[in-house]
Design an enzyme around this catalytic site. Structure first.
Site, PDB file in Angstrom:
ATOM      1  N   ARG A  35      37.607  46.012  36.325  1.00  0.00           N
ATOM      2  CA  ARG A  35      37.198  45.148  35.210  1.00  0.00           C
ATOM      3  C   ARG A  35      36.759  43.798  35.777  1.00  0.00           C
ATOM      4  O   ARG A  35      37.430  43.244  36.642  1.00  0.00           O
ATOM      5  CB  ARG A  35      38.366  44.950  34.236  1.00  0.00           C
ATOM      6  CG  ARG A  35      38.097  43.986  33.080  1.00  0.00           C
ATOM      7  CD  ARG A  35      39.263  43.971  32.087  1.00  0.00           C
ATOM      8  NE  ARG A  35      39.269  45.206  31.292  1.00  0.00           N
ATOM      9  CZ  ARG A  35      38.599  45.320  30.125  1.00  0.00           C
ATOM     10  NH1 ARG A  35      37.877  44.308  29.678  1.00  0.00           N
ATOM     11  NH2 ARG A  35      38.623  46.440  29.438  1.00  0.00           N
ATOM     12  N   ALA A  39      31.899  43.123  32.800  1.00  0.00           N
ATOM     13  CA  ALA A  39      31.735  44.548  33.079  1.00  0.00           C
ATOM     14  C   ALA A  39      33.088  45.240  33.084  1.00  0.00           C
ATOM     15  O   ALA A  39      34.105  44.647  33.454  1.00  0.00           O
ATOM     16  CB  ALA A  39      31.058  44.741  34.445  1.00  0.00           C
ATOM     17  N   VAL A  41      34.623  49.101  34.365  1.00  0.00           N
ATOM     18  CA  VAL A  41      34.263  50.306  35.106  1.00  0.00           C
ATOM     19  C   VAL A  41      35.273  51.394  34.771  1.00  0.00           C
ATOM     20  O   VAL A  41      36.481  51.159  34.807  1.00  0.00           O
ATOM     21  CB  VAL A  41      34.252  50.043  36.625  1.00  0.00           C
ATOM     22  CG1 VAL A  41      33.855  51.301  37.384  1.00  0.00           C
ATOM     23  CG2 VAL A  41      33.304  48.897  36.978  1.00  0.00           C
ATOM     24  N   ASP A 150      28.166  39.003  47.910  1.00  0.00           N
ATOM     25  CA  ASP A 150      29.516  39.008  47.322  1.00  0.00           C
ATOM     26  C   ASP A 150      30.433  39.967  48.071  1.00  0.00           C
ATOM     27  O   ASP A 150      31.187  40.735  47.477  1.00  0.00           O
ATOM     28  CB  ASP A 150      29.457  39.374  45.831  1.00  0.00           C
ATOM     29  CG  ASP A 150      30.705  38.872  45.083  1.00  0.00           C
ATOM     30  OD1 ASP A 150      30.969  39.375  43.974  1.00  0.00           O
ATOM     31  OD2 ASP A 150      31.439  38.020  45.628  1.00  0.00           O
TER      32      ASP A 150
HETATM   33  C1  LIG Z   1      38.960  54.464  42.427  1.00  0.00           C
HETATM   34  C2  LIG Z   1      38.514  53.028  42.202  1.00  0.00           C
HETATM   35  C3  LIG Z   1      39.476  52.058  42.015  1.00  0.00           C
HETATM   36  N1  LIG Z   1      39.120  50.768  41.802  1.00  0.00           N
HETATM   37  C4  LIG Z   1      37.804  50.459  41.778  1.00  0.00           C
HETATM   38  N2  LIG Z   1      37.487  49.152  41.567  1.00  0.00           N
HETATM   39  C5  LIG Z   1      36.245  48.600  41.478  1.00  0.00           C
HETATM   40  C6  LIG Z   1      35.909  47.592  42.377  1.00  0.00           C
HETATM   41  C7  LIG Z   1      34.704  46.934  42.247  1.00  0.00           C
HETATM   42  C8  LIG Z   1      33.826  47.242  41.238  1.00  0.00           C
HETATM   43  C9  LIG Z   1      32.605  46.404  41.080  1.00  0.00           C
HETATM   44  C10 LIG Z   1      31.361  47.119  40.923  1.00  0.00           C
HETATM   45  N3  LIG Z   1      30.324  47.552  40.804  1.00  0.00           N
HETATM   46  C11 LIG Z   1      34.128  48.273  40.361  1.00  0.00           C
HETATM   47  C12 LIG Z   1      35.350  48.964  40.488  1.00  0.00           C
HETATM   48  N4  LIG Z   1      36.811  51.381  41.951  1.00  0.00           N
HETATM   49  C13 LIG Z   1      37.147  52.665  42.171  1.00  0.00           C
HETATM   50  N5  LIG Z   1      36.186  53.593  42.377  1.00  0.00           N
HETATM   51  C14 LIG Z   1      34.815  53.413  42.219  1.00  0.00           C
HETATM   52  C15 LIG Z   1      34.097  52.331  41.687  1.00  0.00           C
HETATM   53  C16 LIG Z   1      32.768  52.721  41.759  1.00  0.00           C
HETATM   54  C17 LIG Z   1      31.545  52.000  41.344  1.00  0.00           C
HETATM   55  C18 LIG Z   1      31.348  50.617  41.759  1.00  0.00           C
HETATM   56  C19 LIG Z   1      31.563  50.972  40.320  1.00  0.00           C
HETATM   57  N6  LIG Z   1      32.736  53.948  42.301  1.00  0.00           N
HETATM   58  N7  LIG Z   1      33.967  54.361  42.559  1.00  0.00           N
END
Ligand SMILES: Cc1cnc(Nc2ccc(CC#N)cc2)nc1Nc1cc(C2CC2)[nH]n1
Length: 324
Positions: A35, A39, A41, A150
């Site tokens: 988050r 955005a 995710v 970044d």
């Molecule tokens: C398991 C997992 C756990 N935590 C995050 N955190 C995170 C960190 C940065 C951003 C920032 C962004 N963009 C989004 C989520 N992403 C994960 N898997 C992803 C995340 C992704 C794509 C990038 C979204 N694929 N797999």
């Protein structure tokens, strides 16, 4: 063709690819995995294949302003980054009334941040293996005049749980095309990782990412942030003065080559910094025989200026735009 026209042409092509069908007709949304300010995710699975993806929901309106073009910039950068094993791949894009949804490759190992700062589970040999991969991704981007802007452990994902996960760079929200006709001087990034030229409003180049690489290496090796102060003002002052130290308590189990590598990228003059390609030839990363490296034992220390522990998840630092 200058950078702006180049990215505008891609943006035009992108707009034709943005799908307006109902995203949920094709994907089942699962748990939230990340988050940011604008955005969210979520993990999602493709209904027909069952394959796992990440869905990044980006709000089109932010602080009452339409930010659709800003979001297109991220999409354009992801498109230009094309497909590379060290970069999160953009699969498709959907648009709803209020959001744009980026469907990207899923990295199951999560954030490097969690492994190196929260778990503190990295040995120097793990850092070497992962740093090589980060630089492979940066060489690919920098060869295309793309600067990430970044780089931080939160934006570096692992394909699997430690220790066998591989690197995927993600979040191209600040990425820019550089070395074209017009200078880019935006002040963007995350305080602990911001390069001095950003603070002094000088033109951004691919070497700006190499400052972030130096801070990353320091954090991955020690779980401490080299320039962090009690507040952003103090942090920016430490950066501008390059108040860089290697306290015995943090570095007594870390090789001289690692410290020399950090000193050769955390250089105020961006033209004097090692490039991503040069870095792979540095003795720290070139040596195959890292068998002598012992486990890193992080000793919690007081916090002399500049060696604050890297922020833990509750106060995880977010990227900021200092000019807007
Ligand atoms: C398991 C997992 C756990 N935590 C995050 N955190 C995170 C960190 C940065 C951003 C920032 C962004 N963009 C989004 C989520 N992403 C994960 N898997 C992803 C995340 C992704 C794509 C990038 C979204 N694929 N797999």
């Amino acid at each position: 063709m200058n950078g702006l026209m180049h990215t505008e042409n891609i943006a035009k092509k992108m707009k034709s690819k943005i799908k307006t069908e109902q995203f949920s007709d094709f994907y089942t949304i699962e748990e939230e995995i990340g988050r940011g300010k604008f955005a969210v995710v979520k993990l999602c699975s493709h209904r027909d294949t069952g394959y796992k993806f990440a869905a990044k929901f980006l709000k089109k309106r932010r602080r009452g302003k339409d930010c659709r073009e800003v979001i297109l910039q991220e999409i354009v950068m992801l498109e230009m980054a094309l497909v590379h094993p060290r970069l999160i791949d953009l699969v498709e894009v959907y648009e709803t009334r209020h959001e744009i949804v980026l469907i990207t490759e899923y990295a199951a190992g999560g954030e490097l941040f969690h492994q190196c700062v929260v778990e503190e589970s990295f040995r120097e040999r793990d850092v070497i293996r992962l740093m090589r991969q980060i630089l492979e991704g940066l060489i690919f981007l920098h060869d295309r005049n793309i600067v990430h802007l970044d780089l931080k452990p939160q934006n570096i994902l692992l394909t699997k749980e430690h220790p066998e996960g591989d690197i995927k760079l993600c979040d191209f929200g600040f990425a820019r095309l550089v070395n074209m006709d017009e200078d880019i001087r935006d002040i963007i990034g995350t305080p602990d990782y911001v390069a001095p030229e950003i603070l002094s409003y000088e033109p951004i180049k691919t070497s700006t990412d190499m400052w972030g690489v130096g801070v990353l290496a320091y954090v991955m090796l020690t779980a401490h942030s080299p320039y962090a102060g009690d507040n952003n003002q103090e942090t920016f002052c430490n950066i501008s003065q390059n108040a860089l130290e290697f306290p015995e308590e943090l570095f007594d189990n870390i090789s001289e080559n690692a410290q020399d590598f950090i000193k050769k990228v955390l250089v105020l003059d961006q033209d004097e910094r090692m490039t991503a390609r040069d870095s792979l030839s540095h003795p720290w990363l070139r040596n195959e025989d890292m068998i002598h490296v012992t486990n890193i034992v992080h000793t919690p220390i007081g916090s002399p200026i500049g060696h604050r522990r890297a922020h833990s998840p509750p106060t995880k630092e977010t990227s900021i735009c200092l000019t807007k």
